[in-house]
Design a protein around this motif. Structure first.
Motif, PDB file in Angstrom:
ATOM      1  N   LEU A  78       0.831  -1.198   0.000  1.00 37.86           N
ATOM      2  CA  LEU A  78       0.000   0.000   0.000  1.00 37.86           C
ATOM      3  C   LEU A  78       0.867   1.250   0.000  1.00 37.86           C
ATOM      4  O   LEU A  78       0.566   2.233  -0.693  1.00 37.86           O
ATOM      5  CB  LEU A  78      -0.906  -0.029   1.238  1.00 37.86           C
ATOM      6  CG  LEU A  78      -2.068   0.942   1.229  1.00 37.86           C
ATOM      7  CD1 LEU A  78      -2.947   0.709   0.024  1.00 37.86           C
ATOM      8  CD2 LEU A  78      -2.887   0.779   2.498  1.00 37.86           C
ATOM      9  N   ALA A  93       2.016   1.851  -3.426  1.00 36.41           N
ATOM     10  CA  ALA A  93       0.901   2.366  -4.228  1.00 36.41           C
ATOM     11  C   ALA A  93       0.669   3.842  -3.950  1.00 36.41           C
ATOM     12  O   ALA A  93       0.517   4.651  -4.870  1.00 36.41           O
ATOM     13  CB  ALA A  93      -0.359   1.567  -3.929  1.00 36.41           C
ATOM     14  N   SER A 142      -2.752   1.758 -12.345  1.00 34.21           N
ATOM     15  CA  SER A 142      -3.681   0.648 -12.167  1.00 34.21           C
ATOM     16  C   SER A 142      -3.235  -0.364 -11.124  1.00 34.21           C
ATOM     17  O   SER A 142      -4.020  -0.776 -10.270  1.00 34.21           O
ATOM     18  CB  SER A 142      -3.924  -0.043 -13.500  1.00 34.21           C
ATOM     19  OG  SER A 142      -2.692  -0.416 -14.080  1.00 34.21           O
ATOM     20  N   LEU A 143      -1.962  -0.763 -11.180  1.00 27.69           N
ATOM     21  CA  LEU A 143      -1.521  -1.806 -10.238  1.00 27.69           C
ATOM     22  C   LEU A 143      -1.723  -1.377  -8.782  1.00 27.69           C
ATOM     23  O   LEU A 143      -2.285  -2.133  -7.982  1.00 27.69           O
ATOM     24  CB  LEU A 143      -0.064  -2.178 -10.526  1.00 27.69           C
ATOM     25  CG  LEU A 143       0.501  -3.357  -9.767  1.00 27.69           C
ATOM     26  CD1 LEU A 143      -0.320  -4.605  -9.995  1.00 27.69           C
ATOM     27  CD2 LEU A 143       1.944  -3.624 -10.172  1.00 27.69           C
ATOM     28  N   PRO A 144      -1.293  -0.144  -8.417  1.00 27.81           N
ATOM     29  CA  PRO A 144      -1.574   0.314  -7.058  1.00 27.81           C
ATOM     30  C   PRO A 144      -3.068   0.357  -6.730  1.00 27.81           C
ATOM     31  O   PRO A 144      -3.462   0.020  -5.622  1.00 27.81           O
ATOM     32  CB  PRO A 144      -0.982   1.727  -7.033  1.00 27.81           C
ATOM     33  CG  PRO A 144       0.088   1.690  -8.040  1.00 27.81           C
ATOM     34  CD  PRO A 144      -0.401   0.780  -9.121  1.00 27.81           C
ATOM     35  N   VAL A 176      -4.463  -2.704  -5.487  1.00 29.52           N
ATOM     36  CA  VAL A 176      -4.039  -3.005  -4.126  1.00 29.52           C
ATOM     37  C   VAL A 176      -4.780  -2.139  -3.108  1.00 29.52           C
ATOM     38  O   VAL A 176      -5.118  -2.586  -2.016  1.00 29.52           O
ATOM     39  CB  VAL A 176      -2.513  -2.798  -3.988  1.00 29.52           C
ATOM     40  CG1 VAL A 176      -2.065  -3.045  -2.563  1.00 29.52           C
ATOM     41  CG2 VAL A 176      -1.762  -3.701  -4.941  1.00 29.52           C
ATOM     42  N   VAL A 177      -5.060  -0.878  -3.503  1.00 28.19           N
ATOM     43  CA  VAL A 177      -5.664   0.055  -2.557  1.00 28.19           C
ATOM     44  C   VAL A 177      -7.159  -0.221  -2.357  1.00 28.19           C
ATOM     45  O   VAL A 177      -7.666  -0.172  -1.235  1.00 28.19           O
ATOM     46  CB  VAL A 177      -5.451   1.515  -3.027  1.00 28.19           C
ATOM     47  CG1 VAL A 177      -6.217   2.480  -2.147  1.00 28.19           C
ATOM     48  CG2 VAL A 177      -3.965   1.864  -3.018  1.00 28.19           C
ATOM     49  N   PRO A 232      -9.108  -2.879  -2.188  1.00 31.36           N
ATOM     50  CA  PRO A 232      -9.551  -3.828  -1.170  1.00 31.36           C
ATOM     51  C   PRO A 232      -9.521  -3.258   0.244  1.00 31.36           C
ATOM     52  O   PRO A 232     -10.356  -3.620   1.071  1.00 31.36           O
ATOM     53  CB  PRO A 232      -8.553  -4.984  -1.309  1.00 31.36           C
ATOM     54  CG  PRO A 232      -8.100  -4.897  -2.705  1.00 31.36           C
ATOM     55  CD  PRO A 232      -8.049  -3.450  -3.030  1.00 31.36           C
ATOM     56  N   THR A 233      -8.574  -2.346   0.525  1.00 28.70           N
ATOM     57  CA  THR A 233      -8.521  -1.781   1.865  1.00 28.70           C
ATOM     58  C   THR A 233      -9.720  -0.873   2.122  1.00 28.70           C
ATOM     59  O   THR A 233     -10.124  -0.689   3.268  1.00 28.70           O
ATOM     60  CB  THR A 233      -7.243  -0.946   2.082  1.00 28.70           C
ATOM     61  OG1 THR A 233      -7.228   0.092   1.105  1.00 28.70           O
ATOM     62  CG2 THR A 233      -6.005  -1.781   1.939  1.00 28.70           C
ATOM     63  N   ILE A 234     -10.294  -0.324   1.042  1.00 27.37           N
ATOM     64  CA  ILE A 234     -11.444   0.558   1.219  1.00 27.37           C
ATOM     65  C   ILE A 234     -12.738  -0.250   1.274  1.00 27.37           C
ATOM     66  O   ILE A 234     -13.605  -0.012   2.099  1.00 27.37           O
ATOM     67  CB  ILE A 234     -11.507   1.587   0.071  1.00 27.37           C
ATOM     68  CG1 ILE A 234     -10.227   2.434   0.057  1.00 27.37           C
ATOM     69  CG2 ILE A 234     -12.728   2.488   0.221  1.00 27.37           C
ATOM     70  CD1 ILE A 234     -10.081   3.303  -1.171  1.00 27.37           C
ATOM     71  N   VAL A 289      -7.850  -9.057  -2.615  1.00 18.97           N
ATOM     72  CA  VAL A 289      -7.114  -8.508  -3.748  1.00 18.97           C
ATOM     73  C   VAL A 289      -7.403  -9.298  -5.023  1.00 18.97           C
ATOM     74  O   VAL A 289      -7.470  -8.746  -6.113  1.00 18.97           O
ATOM     75  CB  VAL A 289      -5.600  -8.520  -3.449  1.00 18.97           C
ATOM     76  CG1 VAL A 289      -4.802  -8.088  -4.658  1.00 18.97           C
ATOM     77  CG2 VAL A 289      -5.286  -7.602  -2.288  1.00 18.97           C
ATOM     78  N   ARG A 290      -7.615 -10.611  -4.876  1.00 18.35           N
ATOM     79  CA  ARG A 290      -7.793 -11.445  -6.069  1.00 18.35           C
ATOM     80  C   ARG A 290      -9.251 -11.649  -6.459  1.00 18.35           C
ATOM     81  O   ARG A 290      -9.531 -12.366  -7.415  1.00 18.35           O
ATOM     82  CB  ARG A 290      -7.143 -12.806  -5.844  1.00 18.35           C
ATOM     83  CG  ARG A 290      -5.643 -12.693  -5.925  1.00 18.35           C
ATOM     84  CD  ARG A 290      -4.951 -13.982  -5.648  1.00 18.35           C
ATOM     85  NE  ARG A 290      -3.539 -13.701  -5.411  1.00 18.35           N
ATOM     86  CZ  ARG A 290      -2.672 -14.613  -5.056  1.00 18.35           C
ATOM     87  NH1 ARG A 290      -3.065 -15.856  -4.886  1.00 18.35           N
ATOM     88  NH2 ARG A 290      -1.419 -14.288  -4.870  1.00 18.35           N
ATOM     89  N   LEU A 334      -1.380  -9.967  -9.718  1.00 19.93           N
ATOM     90  CA  LEU A 334      -1.870 -10.322  -8.393  1.00 19.93           C
ATOM     91  C   LEU A 334      -2.356 -11.756  -8.371  1.00 19.93           C
ATOM     92  O   LEU A 334      -2.803 -12.252  -7.346  1.00 19.93           O
ATOM     93  CB  LEU A 334      -3.017  -9.387  -7.999  1.00 19.93           C
ATOM     94  CG  LEU A 334      -2.705  -7.900  -8.085  1.00 19.93           C
ATOM     95  CD1 LEU A 334      -3.957  -7.072  -7.941  1.00 19.93           C
ATOM     96  CD2 LEU A 334      -1.703  -7.520  -7.010  1.00 19.93           C
TER      97      LEU A 334
END
Lengths: 220, 213
Positions: free
Chosen positions: A189, A192, B62-64, B67-68, B70-72, B77-78, B158
């Motif tokens: 994170l 990112a 896009s890649l970040p 990842v970001v 799912p935390t929201i 992630v998958r 991922l």
């Protein structure tokens, strides 16, 4: 939200900040890759775009290249060049330049294409040579659209430079892939967030320079 | 060619999962962009805000984002949902601008005269503005479709199943043919969906044959 605070803490952690694989070094690496790729793309694409724009020949080339660039999967290009040229910086750099060229080309071309024909004809009627028409009329008037092209190329490269780490180069992608492999979510994170921050920063720089270019055009 | 023939089944299943990620995202971004674009086109004050927001959204790599998100939202992630939401956001960022431009191109005189003819705002949108904006909307949708299909491949880093896994696998095992196959398959898929959209446009808007391009 907990991951966010952990990621911020990860970025601010002095243990991660310095050294050749620290946050600062990776940020600079990322910016350096971006700059190199965009400059190389400009060197290739701007003269070509001006040539197409000025002579109005080869418009198909611009349309096809921007369409192809959209359809071409970045990751595929990075891995393909990586396999052919070996891991390191050359492979991602080739891929990044390849991806940046169409946007710059389209910007350079569109900047000249969008100029009112009468303006260009008037410049000719005043006795300007073709070279003067290009350098004194078409290039200055086309500057805003060229900047727009360079802007989208830069943003694309910042995003894609993350993938450079996948084929063995540095940049902020390193943290992302390292975090991915070790299930270290805060580190992923953090990487990112840093990439997003750089992207937004560059977006701001371009916004300001585009406004300055537009202002100069209107007062000149 | 040998690699392709030996792995046709794999390529087929990856293509299907690729489409299952891309198509919902393309459709969703189109449906969501319409009201937002309409807002930007008809309410002047909202235009700058909406378009700037869309521009900033598109600036996020896009890649970040994969990842970001799912935390929201709390999904994995998958998860397919994660990929679809991220791709929808990108599609939306592109499509809102096209939708605003498309609905803008209808023109105030047309809008005012349809109101004068007795159209309500609702029926005016469906019967006047939408058909007239069609060709420009289609052009925007084609851009979204092609770039979404190409963007799906990033999620394979991922571990999400799609044509991008051919890059990851081919790279790790040093199979050049596999990476090449992945690139060609992705581009062909984009071209095919683009062609279908053009065809759909001809069917739905037979009057706009020349303007479709």
């Amino acid at each position: 939200m907990n991951y966010f605070s952990e990621a911020i803490a990860w970025i601010l952690d002095p243990a991660n900040a310095s050294g050749p694989s620290g946050v600062w070094a990776r940020c600079w690496e990322h910016l350096w890759y971006t700059l190199l790729a965009v400059v190389l793309a400009c060197v290739i694409a701007i003269p070509l775009g001006y040539l197409v724009g000025h002579t109005r020949r080869g418009r198909g080339l611009v349309v096809v290249s921007s369409g192809a660039a959209r359809a071409l999967p970045t990751l595929g290009v990075v891995t393909l060049v990586g396999l052919v040229l070996g891991i390191g910086l050359v492979a991602p750099m080739v891929a990044l330049v390849l991806l940046a060229v169409p946007s710059v080309l389209a910007g350079a071309y569109a900047g000249i294409e969008a100029i009112d024909r009468r303006t260009v004809d008037a410049a000719r009627a005043m006795g300007m040579s073709e070279w003067e028409v290009l350098t004194r009329v078409e290039i200055p008037l086309g500057l805003p659209l060229l900047l727009g092209g360079v802007r989208s190329a830069t943003l694309q490269v910042i995003a894609t430079a993350t993938l450079a780490a996948y084929v063995g180069a540095g940049g902020l992608g390193r943290f992302l892939f390292l975090g991915l492999k070790t299930q270290d979510y805060p580190q992923m994170l953090a990487s990112a967030l840093l990439v997003v921050a750089i992207a937004l920063l560059m977006e701001g720089v371009f916004e300001i320079s585009e406004r300055a270019a537009a202002r100069r055009l209107h007062t000149a | 060619m040998g690699w392709v023939l030996a792995n046709l089944e794999l390529i087929g299943s990856r293509t299907v999962s690729h489409l299952l990620l891309a198509l919902p995202a393309i459709a969703l971004s189109f449906v969501l962009a319409l009201p937002l674009g309409w807002f930007a086109a008809t309410r002047r004050w909202s235009r700058a805000t909406l378009l700037t927001a869309a521009g900033l959204l598109y600036a996020i790599p896009s890649l970040p984002l994969f990842v970001v998100l799912p935390t929201i939202f709390g999904f994995g992630v998958r998860d397919a949902l994660n990929v679809i939401v991220a791709l929808t956001l990108y599609g939306l960022a592109l499509m809102v601008r096209s939708a605003a431009d498309a609905l803008d191109s209808v023109g105030r005189p047309v809008r005012l005269s349809s109101t004068a003819l007795g159209y309500s705002t609702f029926s005016r949108f469906w019967q006047v503005e939408l058909p007239l904006a069609g060709p420009v909307l289609l052009a925007g949708l084609r851009v979204v479709a092609v770039s979404t299909i190409s963007l799906v491949t990033v999620s394979s880093l991922l571990g999400v199943d799609n044509l991008g896994l051919l890059f990851v696998d081919g790279f790790q095992r040093g199979i050049l043919a596999e990476v090449l196959t992945g690139i060609i398959a992705t581009v062909l898929l984009a071209v095919a969906v683009d062609g279908l959209l053009v065809l759909l446009g001809r069917l739905l808007m037979p009057w706009a044959k020349a303007a479709g391009r």
